[in-house]
Design an enzyme around this catalytic site. Structure first.
Site, short mmCIF file in Angstrom:
data_model
loop_
_atom_site.label_atom_id
_atom_site.label_comp_id
_atom_site.label_asym_id
_atom_site.label_seq_id
_atom_site.Cartn_x
_atom_site.Cartn_y
_atom_site.Cartn_z
N SER A 1 0.78 -1.23 0.00
CA SER A 1 0.00 0.00 0.00
C SER A 1 0.82 1.28 0.00
CB SER A 1 -0.98 0.04 1.17
OG SER A 1 -0.28 0.21 2.38
N TYR B 1 -2.79 0.27 -3.21
CA TYR B 1 -4.03 0.80 -2.64
C TYR B 1 -3.69 1.76 -1.51
CZ TYR B 1 -3.21 -2.68 0.99
OH TYR B 1 -2.64 -3.42 2.00
#
EC number: 4.1.1.11
Length: 115
Positions: free
Chosen positions: A25, A58
């Site tokens: 992430s 993400y």
């Protein structure tokens, strides 16, 4: 038919940290997330201006002001201090896309929003 359009971007953010020992992430300052209409766990593309890398990951919400931290394997694709563009896309009908305007957030070297 739906097409992919630029939904939002944070332009020329500075990488403040790279944490290899985290599970994937990009951590983004919550204020920047809100300004760019990004949701936690939303897929984004990272464009590194310094080295030309392009990759997807993400978003996770950061708590530190100006925080832009690449985590996990993505940490190997950037260096602290690199300038990146964080991009999100959305699928929409062609008719809607013709009138859609993406959200563009420009930041300074401290990842503060340029007004």
């Amino acid at each position: 038919m739906e097409i992919e359009m630029l939904y939002s971007k944070i332009h020329r953010a500075t990488v403040t940290d790279a944490n290899l020992n985290y599970v994937g992430s990009i951590t983004i300052d919550e204020r920047l997330m809100k300004a760019a209409n990004l949701l936690e766990f939303q897929k984004v593309e990272i464009l590194d201006i310094n080295n030309g890398e392009r990759f997807q990951t993400y978003v996770i919400k950061g708590e530190k002001k100006g925080e832009i931290c690449l985590n996990g394997a993505a940490a190997r694709k950037v260096c602290i201090g690199d300038i990146i563009i964080i991009v999100s896309y959305a699928s929409m009908k062609r008719k809607k896309a013709k009138n859609f305007s993406p959200t563009i957030v420009h930041v300074n070297e401290k990842n503060e929003i340029n007004e």
